[in-house]
Design a protein around this motif. Structure first.
Motif, PDB file in Angstrom:
ATOM      1  N   LEU A   1       0.687  -1.026  -0.024  1.00 25.29           N
ATOM      2  CA  LEU A   1       0.172   0.121   0.007  1.00 25.29           C
ATOM      3  C   LEU A   1       0.916   1.196   0.088  1.00 25.29           C
ATOM      4  O   LEU A   1       0.395   2.234  -0.669  1.00 25.29           O
ATOM      5  N   THR A   2       1.994   1.406   0.810  1.00 32.50           N
ATOM      6  CA  THR A   2       2.761   2.371   0.683  1.00 32.50           C
ATOM      7  C   THR A   2       3.374   2.651  -0.446  1.00 32.50           C
ATOM      8  O   THR A   2       3.460   3.588  -0.969  1.00 32.50           O
ATOM      9  N   GLN A   3       3.769   1.234  -1.113  1.00 30.27           N
ATOM     10  CA  GLN A   3       4.523   1.569  -2.484  1.00 30.27           C
ATOM     11  C   GLN A   3       3.559   2.128  -3.580  1.00 30.27           C
ATOM     12  O   GLN A   3       4.029   2.875  -4.201  1.00 30.27           O
ATOM     13  N   ASN A   4       2.219   1.715  -3.389  1.00 29.63           N
ATOM     14  CA  ASN A   4       1.344   2.322  -4.218  1.00 29.63           C
ATOM     15  C   ASN A   4       1.233   3.740  -4.155  1.00 29.63           C
ATOM     16  O   ASN A   4       1.147   4.551  -5.243  1.00 29.63           O
ATOM     17  N   ASP A   5       1.079   4.143  -2.895  1.00 27.84           N
ATOM     18  CA  ASP A   5       1.132   5.593  -2.527  1.00 27.84           C
ATOM     19  C   ASP A   5       2.358   6.297  -3.260  1.00 27.84           C
ATOM     20  O   ASP A   5       2.225   7.621  -3.706  1.00 27.84           O
ATOM     21  N   GLN A   6       3.640   5.567  -2.966  1.00 33.56           N
ATOM     22  CA  GLN A   6       4.648   6.346  -3.485  1.00 33.56           C
ATOM     23  C   GLN A   6       4.643   6.571  -4.958  1.00 33.56           C
ATOM     24  O   GLN A   6       5.019   7.339  -5.550  1.00 33.56           O
ATOM     25  N   ALA A   7       4.276   5.499  -5.698  1.00 34.27           N
ATOM     26  CA  ALA A   7       4.166   5.644  -7.172  1.00 34.27           C
ATOM     27  C   ALA A   7       3.327   6.555  -7.564  1.00 34.27           C
ATOM     28  O   ALA A   7       3.788   7.497  -8.525  1.00 34.27           O
ATOM     29  N   GLN A   8       2.157   6.622  -7.014  1.00 32.10           N
ATOM     30  CA  GLN A   8       1.224   7.790  -7.244  1.00 32.10           C
ATOM     31  C   GLN A   8       1.619   9.327  -7.021  1.00 32.10           C
ATOM     32  O   GLN A   8       1.650  10.050  -7.904  1.00 32.10           O
ATOM     33  N   LYS A   9       2.762   9.337  -6.142  1.00 34.28           N
ATOM     34  CA  LYS A   9       3.257  10.611  -5.763  1.00 34.28           C
ATOM     35  C   LYS A   9       3.959  11.115  -6.989  1.00 34.28           C
ATOM     36  O   LYS A   9       4.083  12.013  -7.332  1.00 34.28           O
ATOM     37  N   PHE A  10       4.877  10.127  -7.327  1.00 34.36           N
ATOM     38  CA  PHE A  10       5.985  10.204  -8.267  1.00 34.36           C
ATOM     39  C   PHE A  10       5.271  10.587  -9.750  1.00 34.36           C
ATOM     40  O   PHE A  10       5.679  11.385 -10.466  1.00 34.36           O
ATOM     41  N   ILE A  11       4.286   9.894  -9.978  1.00 33.20           N
ATOM     42  CA  ILE A  11       3.583   9.904 -11.394  1.00 33.20           C
ATOM     43  C   ILE A  11       2.826  11.444 -11.108  1.00 33.20           C
ATOM     44  O   ILE A  11       3.075  12.186 -12.150  1.00 33.20           O
ATOM     45  N   SER A  12       2.306  11.862 -10.059  1.00 34.02           N
ATOM     46  CA  SER A  12       1.703  13.186 -10.054  1.00 34.02           C
ATOM     47  C   SER A  12       2.804  14.388 -10.087  1.00 34.02           C
ATOM     48  O   SER A  12       2.491  15.374 -10.535  1.00 34.02           O
ATOM     49  N   GLY A  13       3.922  13.785  -9.641  1.00 33.99           N
ATOM     50  CA  GLY A  13       5.108  14.868  -9.455  1.00 33.99           C
ATOM     51  C   GLY A  13       5.719  14.961 -11.110  1.00 33.99           C
ATOM     52  O   GLY A  13       6.665  15.779 -11.335  1.00 33.99           O
ATOM     53  N   GLY A  14       4.997  14.188 -12.192  1.00 34.62           N
ATOM     54  CA  GLY A  14       5.806  14.225 -13.304  1.00 34.62           C
ATOM     55  C   GLY A  14       7.055  13.532 -13.792  1.00 34.62           C
ATOM     56  O   GLY A  14       7.707  13.939 -14.591  1.00 34.62           O
ATOM     57  N   TYR A  15       7.303  12.506 -12.854  1.00 35.11           N
ATOM     58  CA  TYR A  15       8.430  11.545 -13.209  1.00 35.11           C
ATOM     59  C   TYR A  15       8.620  10.881 -14.386  1.00 35.11           C
ATOM     60  O   TYR A  15       7.230  10.642 -14.974  1.00 35.11           O
ATOM     61  N   ASP A  16       9.351  10.841 -15.042  1.00 35.34           N
ATOM     62  CA  ASP A  16       9.527  10.582 -16.556  1.00 35.34           C
ATOM     63  C   ASP A  16       9.402   8.713 -16.467  1.00 35.34           C
ATOM     64  O   ASP A  16       8.926   8.086 -17.356  1.00 35.34           O
ATOM     65  N   VAL A  17      10.003   8.139 -15.533  1.00 33.22           N
ATOM     66  CA  VAL A  17      10.003   6.509 -15.445  1.00 33.22           C
ATOM     67  C   VAL A  17      10.032   6.213 -14.125  1.00 33.22           C
ATOM     68  O   VAL A  17      10.688   6.856 -13.318  1.00 33.22           O
ATOM     69  N   LEU A  18       9.263   4.915 -13.821  1.00 27.31           N
ATOM     70  CA  LEU A  18       9.374   4.364 -12.567  1.00 27.31           C
ATOM     71  C   LEU A  18      10.043   3.107 -12.445  1.00 27.31           C
ATOM     72  O   LEU A  18       9.729   2.409 -13.450  1.00 27.31           O
ATOM     73  N   CYS A  19      11.069   2.816 -11.503  1.00 28.92           N
ATOM     74  CA  CYS A  19      11.640   1.465 -11.578  1.00 28.92           C
ATOM     75  C   CYS A  19      11.180   0.810 -10.178  1.00 28.92           C
ATOM     76  O   CYS A  19      11.385   1.605  -9.160  1.00 28.92           O
ATOM     77  N   VAL A  20      10.422  -0.009 -10.461  1.00 24.09           N
ATOM     78  CA  VAL A  20       9.913  -0.921  -9.280  1.00 24.09           C
ATOM     79  C   VAL A  20      10.440  -2.176  -8.564  1.00 24.09           C
ATOM     80  O   VAL A  20      10.201  -3.082  -9.597  1.00 24.09           O
ATOM     81  N   ASN A  21      10.498  -2.089  -7.499  1.00 20.93           N
ATOM     82  CA  ASN A  21      10.954  -3.436  -7.023  1.00 20.93           C
ATOM     83  C   ASN A  21       9.928  -3.547  -6.015  1.00 20.93           C
ATOM     84  O   ASN A  21       9.697  -3.383  -4.967  1.00 20.93           O
TER      85      ASN A  21
END
Ligand code: GAL
Length: 354
Positions: free
Chosen positions: A88-108
């Motif tokens: 759940l924490t990781q899903n929120d983190q992904a949402q924050k980076f996406i909203s912040g306009g990050y170009d790519v996510l690298c997810v473990n």
């Protein structure tokens, strides 16, 4: 006339302002994939902060970015966060980076069977995702062509770990030192990483079945989960030693931290036997333990190669470019780096590579 001219000049000022605002806005929108891009923003989401192997990967990622910045002059923002083992924490983190306009996510991923939320968010915002180390299930990866996985071939790590053991047991002199009670059977314990993790399941099954197929007689005394962790492995191994004070001849650990934890327990308990211990990863501490002959062998899990491939891919995707040919993609999605054997005989080569 005066009024009309005045009105016209006010109109043209308004017109120019609108054009200016529009061009600023358009530049903003294009920023993500602009030709004159000045910055690439990459987010790295780890399942936990305290995993030795994953941390060594992020160390290599950071190094790669600094070198690339010097080469290309394009600023790379690399943000690395841990999810404290909570999906759940990781899903929120992904949402924050996406909203912040990050170009790519690298997810473990924390839970490799639960990538849906992150994939939904990524697809909706057109943000590519490179999963790494914890392999999502195939159905998830197939959902979109901008989803990738970088890791290693789990089966190979089990095979190579078995080969280290088979090579030792095939040498009659060594066999004698391992089969301490000389009953023709090797009594062993297994330290497993984490239930449901591809590297745990495959390494455990493949390594033990290879040993049996090679014709050795084995007896499993215990099988414990220690979550890839040195301290947990030490505790579990202390319990196993208490339970089997004269029997444990070999320790098969799914990774190096747990192999080192077993050695800690053996030393702490002053264990009367000197079990043959093998791990996987080739971490700095494990290499040192192999050099000093405390650890009998490990299987190199190429953290540097995997990290560099992830960054090469993220950088290209961030610029809106194709994955470079230096990255060997399978089915346009997967990158699997090969494992290799580390023993006392070749450890120097790995130490120099650190
Ligand atoms: C494995 C590695 C373990 C641990 C795990 C975490 O590949 O061998 O040490 O880091 O990944 O997912």
């Amino acid at each position: 006339m005066r009024t009309i001219r005045h009105c016209c000049s006010r109109l043209s000022i308004k017109y120019i302002s609108v054009i200016l605002i529009l061009s600023v806005l358009l530049a903003g929108c294009a920023g993500k994939r602009d030709n004159v891009q000045q910055e690439i923003r990459i987010a790295v989401l780890m399942y936990d902060d305290y995993d030795t192997f994953v941390n060594s990967m992020t160390k290599h990622m950071t190094k790669w970015c600094r070198q690339q910045e010097r080469k290309d002059g394009i600023r790379i923002t690399l943000d690395i966060v841990g999810a404290k083992k909570s999906q759940l924490t990781q899903n929120d983190q992904a949402q924050k980076f996406i909203s912040g306009g990050y170009d790519v996510l690298c997810v473990n991923l924390v839970d490799r069977t639960d990538a849906t939320v992150i994939i939904d968010k990524a697809m909706a915002s057109d943000t590519p995702v490179i999963f790494f180390n914890r392999e999502p299930v195939e159905e998830d990866l197939l959902r979109w062509d901008k989803l990738y996985y970088v890791g290693a071939i789990a089966r190979q790590s089990g095979e190579l770990q078995a080969k280290i053991i088979i090579d030792a047991l095939s040498d009659p002199e060594k066999y004698d030192t391992i089969d301490v009670n000389h009953n023709g059977t090797i009594q062993y314990v297994i330290l497993e990483g984490e239930a449901g993790h591809q590297d745990d399941i495959v390494r455990t099954n493949v390594c033990t079945s290879e040993l049996i197929n090679a014709g050795f007689s084995l007896e499993k005394l215990g099988d414990e989960y220690a979550n890839w962790d040195r301290d947990q492995a030490r505790t579990k191994m202390c319990e196993l030693i208490d339970r089997y004070p004269f029997q444990i001849e070999m320790v098969i650990a799914n990774n190096d931290d747990m192999a080192l934890g077993a050695i800690d327990a053996i030393e702490e308990k002053d264990y009367i036997l000197d079990p043959f211990v093998v791990g996987i990863n080739g971490t700095e501490d494990a290499l040192e333990a192999i050099r000093t002959m405390k650890l009998d062998g490990s299987v190199y899990n190429d953290s540097k190669g995997q990290a560099e491939n992830i960054m090469e891919m993220a950088y290209a995707l961030g610029k809106g470019e194709a994955i470079p040919p230096t990255v060997e993609l399978t089915f346009d999605k997967y990158v699997f780096r090969p494992y290799s054997i580390i023993t006392y005989d070749n450890v120097q080569k790995y130490l120099e590579n650190e």
